[in-house]
Scaffold this motif. Structure first.
Motif, mmCIF file in Angstrom:
data_model
loop_
_atom_site.group_PDB
_atom_site.id
_atom_site.type_symbol
_atom_site.label_atom_id
_atom_site.label_comp_id
_atom_site.label_asym_id
_atom_site.label_seq_id
_atom_site.Cartn_x
_atom_site.Cartn_y
_atom_site.Cartn_z
ATOM 1 N N UNK A 51 0.832 -1.203 0.000
ATOM 2 C CA UNK A 51 0.000 0.000 0.000
ATOM 3 C C UNK A 51 0.876 1.266 0.000
ATOM 4 N N UNK A 52 1.967 1.215 0.750
ATOM 5 C CA UNK A 52 2.881 2.358 0.773
ATOM 6 C C UNK A 52 3.507 2.582 -0.604
ATOM 7 N N UNK A 53 3.820 1.496 -1.313
ATOM 8 C CA UNK A 53 4.362 1.621 -2.673
ATOM 9 C C UNK A 53 3.335 2.250 -3.613
ATOM 10 N N UNK A 54 2.078 1.864 -3.483
ATOM 11 C CA UNK A 54 1.016 2.479 -4.295
ATOM 12 C C UNK A 54 0.937 3.970 -4.019
ATOM 13 N N UNK A 55 0.966 4.320 -2.744
ATOM 14 C CA UNK A 55 0.901 5.736 -2.383
ATOM 15 C C UNK A 55 2.111 6.496 -2.899
ATOM 16 N N UNK A 56 3.296 5.880 -2.832
ATOM 17 C CA UNK A 56 4.488 6.548 -3.364
ATOM 18 C C UNK A 56 4.360 6.743 -4.875
ATOM 19 N N UNK A 57 3.845 5.728 -5.576
ATOM 20 C CA UNK A 57 3.627 5.865 -7.019
ATOM 21 C C UNK A 57 2.671 7.004 -7.329
ATOM 22 N N UNK A 58 1.608 7.092 -6.553
ATOM 23 C CA UNK A 58 0.657 8.184 -6.712
ATOM 24 C C UNK A 58 1.360 9.519 -6.460
ATOM 25 N N UNK A 59 2.142 9.575 -5.407
ATOM 26 C CA UNK A 59 2.858 10.804 -5.060
ATOM 27 C C UNK A 59 3.831 11.203 -6.169
ATOM 28 N N UNK A 60 4.513 10.246 -6.757
ATOM 29 C CA UNK A 60 5.450 10.563 -7.829
ATOM 30 C C UNK A 60 4.727 11.166 -9.026
ATOM 31 N N UNK A 61 3.558 10.627 -9.368
ATOM 32 C CA UNK A 61 2.780 11.213 -10.465
ATOM 33 C C UNK A 61 2.295 12.620 -10.101
ATOM 34 N N UNK A 62 1.871 12.809 -8.860
ATOM 35 C CA UNK A 62 1.420 14.123 -8.400
ATOM 36 C C UNK A 62 2.549 15.140 -8.523
ATOM 37 N N UNK A 63 3.727 14.770 -8.048
ATOM 38 C CA UNK A 63 4.853 15.699 -8.011
ATOM 39 C C UNK A 63 5.455 15.914 -9.401
ATOM 40 N N UNK A 64 5.739 14.829 -10.107
ATOM 41 C CA UNK A 64 6.426 14.932 -11.398
ATOM 42 C C UNK A 64 5.574 15.602 -12.471
ATOM 43 N N UNK A 65 4.263 15.378 -12.433
ATOM 44 C CA UNK A 65 3.406 15.836 -13.520
ATOM 45 C C UNK A 65 2.382 16.893 -13.092
ATOM 46 N N UNK A 66 2.477 17.349 -11.851
ATOM 47 C CA UNK A 66 1.560 18.359 -11.319
ATOM 48 C C UNK A 66 0.101 17.922 -11.465
ATOM 49 N N UNK A 67 -0.157 16.658 -11.159
ATOM 50 C CA UNK A 67 -1.517 16.135 -11.199
ATOM 51 C C UNK A 67 -2.171 16.307 -9.836
ATOM 52 N N UNK A 68 -3.477 16.284 -9.834
ATOM 53 C CA UNK A 68 -4.212 16.247 -8.579
ATOM 54 C C UNK A 68 -4.128 14.807 -8.051
ATOM 55 N N UNK A 69 -4.147 14.624 -6.744
ATOM 56 C CA UNK A 69 -4.062 13.269 -6.192
ATOM 57 C C UNK A 69 -5.100 12.301 -6.764
ATOM 58 N N UNK A 70 -6.332 12.762 -6.972
ATOM 59 C CA UNK A 70 -7.350 11.858 -7.513
ATOM 60 C C UNK A 70 -7.056 11.489 -8.973
#
Length: 134
Positions: A51-70
């Motif tokens: 689950x932590x890996x999923x959250x980190x993957x989500x965070x990387x997309x949020x940070x790298x691509x300026x996406x919203x968390x959802x």
């Protein structure tokens, strides 16, 4: 500008608690965690490394691509786990996949993700991967 992690969906409550207890409160901090650090966090009880890996993957997309968390979460559930994966995605295929996923999650409501949004995400991912070599 640092964006706060949370509140996360209920199925991530234990992971959110462990992250907060360890001072990880922003998407940027979460995106920067190593595999080893995630293992340490999961060994503290309650939080699952998967689950932590999923959250980190989500965070990387949020940070790298300026996406919203959802938006990042939707991409992850559609099988796009990295900027490189998004950069290599077919816009039409991804739009179809995201539409199906959104309908399965929200019923027959109109899709919020349109073709121009998908193309913009892919373009950002391509720019990011060409700059970073990732």
């Amino acid at each position: 500008m640092s964006r706060s992690v949370g509140p996360l969906p209920k199925h991530f409550q234990k992971e959110e608690k462990v992250l907060r207890q360890n001072g990880v409160t922003s998407w940027e901090e979460l995106a920067a965690l190593s595999d080893a650090h995630l293992r340490v966090l999961s060994s503290q009880g309650g939080a699952l490394e998967r689950q932590l890996r999923k959250l980190r993957g989500q965070a990387q997309l949020v940070v790298e691509l300026a996406l919203e968390p959802h938006e990042a979460a939707l991409l992850l559930y559609a099988g796009i786990a990295s900027s490189r994966g998004l950069a290599e995605a077919s816009p039409q295929q991804l739009l179809t996949q995201l539409g199906r996923l959104e309908r399965s999650l929200t019923g027959m409501a109109l899709a919020r993700i349109d073709a121009s949004t998908v193309r913009r995400w892919i373009q950002r991912a391509q720019q990011h991967t060409s700059r970073s070599g990732k």
